[in-house]
Write an enzyme that holds these catalytic residues in place. Structure first.
Site, PDB file in Angstrom:
ATOM      1  CB  CYS A 109       7.092  -5.617   8.442  1.00 54.83           C
ATOM      2  SG  CYS A 109       8.453  -4.849   9.352  1.00 54.83           S
ATOM      3  CB  CYS A 168       2.800  -2.538  13.510  1.00 55.65           C
ATOM      4  SG  CYS A 168       2.880  -2.081  11.761  1.00 55.65           S
ATOM      5  CB  CYS A 187       6.254  -3.301  15.987  1.00 56.03           C
ATOM      6  SG  CYS A 187       7.947  -2.836  15.565  1.00 56.03           S
ATOM      7  CD  GLU A 226      -3.014  -1.259   2.126  1.00 57.89           C
ATOM      8  OE1 GLU A 226      -4.185  -1.469   1.797  1.00 57.89           O
ATOM      9  OE2 GLU A 226      -2.660  -1.130   3.301  1.00 57.89           O
ATOM     10  CB  CYS A 238       2.906   7.372   3.495  1.00 59.65           C
ATOM     11  SG  CYS A 238       3.328   6.152   4.723  1.00 59.65           S
ATOM     12  CB  CYS A 256       0.619   5.605  11.702  1.00 61.93           C
ATOM     13  SG  CYS A 256       1.200   7.214  11.262  1.00 61.93           S
TER      14      CYS A 256
HETATM   15  N1  SAH Z   1       9.275   0.139   9.919  1.00 62.13           N
HETATM   16  C1  SAH Z   1       9.350   1.575  10.018  1.00 62.13           C
HETATM   17  C2  SAH Z   1       8.132   2.252   9.337  1.00 62.13           C
HETATM   18  C3  SAH Z   1       6.868   1.923  10.077  1.00 62.13           C
HETATM   19  S1  SAH Z   1       5.396   2.850   9.916  1.00 62.13           S
HETATM   20  C4  SAH Z   1       9.411   1.974  11.475  1.00 62.13           C
HETATM   21  O1  SAH Z   1       9.249   1.111  12.314  1.00 62.13           O
HETATM   22  O2  SAH Z   1       9.663   3.133  11.767  1.00 62.13           O
HETATM   23  C5  SAH Z   1       5.611   4.399  10.616  1.00 62.13           C
HETATM   24  C6  SAH Z   1       5.226   4.574  12.089  1.00 62.13           C
HETATM   25  O3  SAH Z   1       3.920   4.088  12.429  1.00 62.13           O
HETATM   26  C7  SAH Z   1       6.197   3.846  12.996  1.00 62.13           C
HETATM   27  O4  SAH Z   1       6.617   4.713  14.009  1.00 62.13           O
HETATM   28  C8  SAH Z   1       5.330   2.751  13.549  1.00 62.13           C
HETATM   29  O5  SAH Z   1       5.831   2.272  14.761  1.00 62.13           O
HETATM   30  C9  SAH Z   1       4.003   3.445  13.679  1.00 62.13           C
HETATM   31  N2  SAH Z   1       2.877   2.540  13.887  1.00 62.13           N
HETATM   32  C10 SAH Z   1       2.822   1.219  13.646  1.00 62.13           C
HETATM   33  N3  SAH Z   1       1.622   0.729  13.982  1.00 62.13           N
HETATM   34  C11 SAH Z   1       0.889   1.761  14.431  1.00 62.13           C
HETATM   35  C12 SAH Z   1      -0.464   1.892  14.878  1.00 62.13           C
HETATM   36  N4  SAH Z   1      -1.281   0.845  14.909  1.00 62.13           N
HETATM   37  N5  SAH Z   1      -0.881   3.110  15.253  1.00 62.13           N
HETATM   38  C13 SAH Z   1      -0.062   4.174  15.188  1.00 62.13           C
HETATM   39  N6  SAH Z   1       1.202   4.128  14.750  1.00 62.13           N
HETATM   40  C14 SAH Z   1       1.684   2.927  14.389  1.00 62.13           C
END
Ligand code: SAH
Length: 368
Positions: free
Chosen positions: A115, A122, A119, A95, A108, A342
Site C-alpha cells: 500500500c 498499519c 498510514c 493475504e 476480508c 485489522c
Molecule cells: N486501505 C483501506 C483498507 C485498510 S484495512 C482503508 O484504509 O480503509 C481496514 C481497517 O483497518 C482500516 O480502517 C485501517 O485503518 C485499519 N487498521 C490499519 N492498521 C490497523 C491496526 N494496526 N490496528 C487496527 N486497525 C488497523
C-alpha cells in the site's frame, strides 16, 4: 500464445465474458454456463463442464484459462479465523482472511500488493507499495477461499459478506475493483447484495464520488481522528483531502444509497486519539448524520510505536459517542494469534516502489 497470456475467466464481468464468447463464434448465453461452473462449483477445468459440448470445451481450453491464486501458506486461529498467504508473482504475496461468525461469514480481501498510503499505525504501510491487483486476482481470492472452505454447515455459501479491508487501498485501484465488484454482485457470480460488499477507504474523495454512481456498495471510511492536525499525521492522505471535504463526499455517498449509514472506522491508539475531548469532537462531526462508528482496538505488529487504548478507555469513548446519539460498536478482534487482525496483514512485498504517498506529500508541502 503461452499459457500465462491466455485470458483468465475468473473475475471477468459477464458482459466481457459474453463478448469473448462471441469472438469465438459462440452464443453469449454460454457465459451463464461458464460462470455457474466457475463460481457456484469452483471448477477450473473446462473438461469437467458437462453441459458444454466437447468441441467448445477444447476450444476454451486452448484460448482461455481459469486460474485461481496459489496458496503459499494457510493458518487457522483458535477462534476459527483463517488466513491464506497467496502468491501473486514470483516474489509477491498478499493475504486473505475468512472470519466466521454465528450468522455470517466475512471474507476480508486485499486489493493491492502492499500500500502506498503510509498510514502511521498499519503494518501493510510498512511494506511499501508494489502494484495493483487485477480483477482476476481480487475475485480469485473469493474463488479460492470458497474452495478451501468447502460446503460447510448451512450449505456451500459460507461467504456471506466481502470486505475490502485486507492489504491495499481499494479506491487507489479503482479499475481493478469495479469489475471485481461486478462479479461479486452478479447472480451468476457470487450473488452478494450491495449491502454485503464493503469498500473501506482511507479517503480518496474523487473515487468515492465515482463509486457512489458506479457501484454503490457499502462504504467504510478510515477516519481515525476528529481534527485535521491529528489526521494529517495518522492518515497522510488527509493532507490532500481534509476532513471537511471527506465528510462531504461521505454524505453525498449516503444520499445515493437511501441514506444508509457510512461506517467510520476509528482505531484506538493509547494516548493519541482516545481522550474524551476526541470523542466529543468526533460526535460533533457525525451527530445527526447517516453514520455509525466502529472502534477498532489497535492491533500491534513488529516495529510499531503505538499501543492499544485500555478497554476502559475504549468503553468510555464509546459511551461519549452513544450519549450523543452516534451509533457505536467496538470491533471484536479476530485472528490476532495468526496476525490476521485489522492492520496486521503484511503479505510479502518485494521490489516496492521507493515513493510512498507520505513522501510525495512531504515533497509537495516543501514546494508550497
Ligand atoms: N486501505 C483501506 C483498507 C485498510 S484495512 C482503508 O484504509 O480503509 C481496514 C481497517 O483497518 C482500516 O480502517 C485501517 O485503518 C485499519 N487498521 C490499519 N492498521 C490497523 C491496526 N494496526 N490496528 C487496527 N486497525 C488497523
Amino acid at each position: 500464445m503461452t499459457i500465462a497470456e491466455k485470458p483468465n475467466l475468473i473475475g471477468m464481468p459477464r458482459a466481457a465474458l459474453e463478448s469473448f464468447l462471441v469472438q469465438l463464434g459462440q452464443k453469449p448465453f454460454r457465459a451463464r454456463q461458464l460462470m455457474s461452473w466457475i463460481y457456484s462449483h469452483g471448477f477450473d477445468d473446462f473438461a469437467d463442464m458437462t453441459d458444454i459440448g466437447r468441441p467448445l470445451r477444447d476450444e476454451l481450453a486452448r484460448c482461455a484459462g481459469i486460474r485461481g491464486p496459489e496458496i503459499l501458506s494457510a493458518q487457522e486461529s483458535a477462534d476459527g479465523t483463517r488466513k491464506w498467504l497467496l502468491r501473486m508473482d514470483a516474489a509477491q504475496g498478499i493475504e486473505t482472511v475468512f472470519i466466521p461468525e454465528a450468522a455470517r461469514g466475512t471474507l476480508c480481501i486485499s486489493s493491492q500488493v502492499g500500500c502506498a498510503l503510509d498510514c502511521a499505525f498499519c503494518a501493510t504501510a510498512q511494506q511499501g507499495f508494489n502494484r495493483n491487483l487485477t480483477s482476476a486476482e481480487i475475485v480469485g481470492q473469493i474463488w479460492l477461499a470458497s474452495r478451501e472452505l468447502g460446503p460447510g454447515p448451512g450449505g456451500s455459501r459460507r461467504i456471506t459478506n466481502v470486505v475490502f479491508m485486507g492489504m491495499g487501498e481499494p479506491l487507489a485501484n479503482y479499475r481493478g475493483i469495479v469489475p471485481a465488484i461486478g462479479v461479486m454482485l452478479d447472480d451468476l457470480g457470487y450473488g452478494l447484495s450491495r449491502r454485503r460488499v464493503t469498500v473501506s477507504t482511507s479517503g480518496l474523495v474523487p473515487q468515492m464520488v465515482r463509486l457512489a454512481d458506479e457501484c454503490n456498495v457499502a462504504l467504510a471510511v478510515s477516519l481515525h481522528a476528529p481534527d485535521d492536525a491529528l489526521r494529517d499525521e495518522l492518515v497522510p492522505i488527509n493532507r490532500r483531502h481534509p476532513i471537511a471535504e471527506l465528510l462531504e463526499a461521505c454524505w453525498h455517498y449516503a444520499s445515493r444509497r437511501n441514506h444508509r449509514n457510512i461506517t467510520f472506522e476509528y482505531v484506538m491508539l493509547d494516548g493519541v486519539n482516545d481522550t474524551p475531548a476526541h470523542a466529543q469532537r468526533l460526535a460533533r462531526l457525525l451527530r445527526g448524520r447517516p453514520a455509525k462508528v466502529n472502534l477498532i482496538p489497535f492491533n500491534a505488529f513488529p516495529g510499531t510505536r503505538f499501543t492499544c487504548s485500555p478497554a476502559a478507555v475504549i468503553d468510555r469513548f464509546r459511551d461519549i459517542l452513544m450519549a450523543r446519539s452516534v451509533m457505536t460498536i467496538t470491533r471484536r478482534t479476530r485472528g490476532d494469534d495468526i496476525d490476521a487482525a485489522c492492520g496486521q496483514l503484511a503479505g510479502r512485498v518485494q521490489n516496492r516502489t521507493r515513493v510512498r504517498l507520505g513522501d510525495r506529500l512531504h515533497v509537495g508541502a516543501s514546494h508550497a
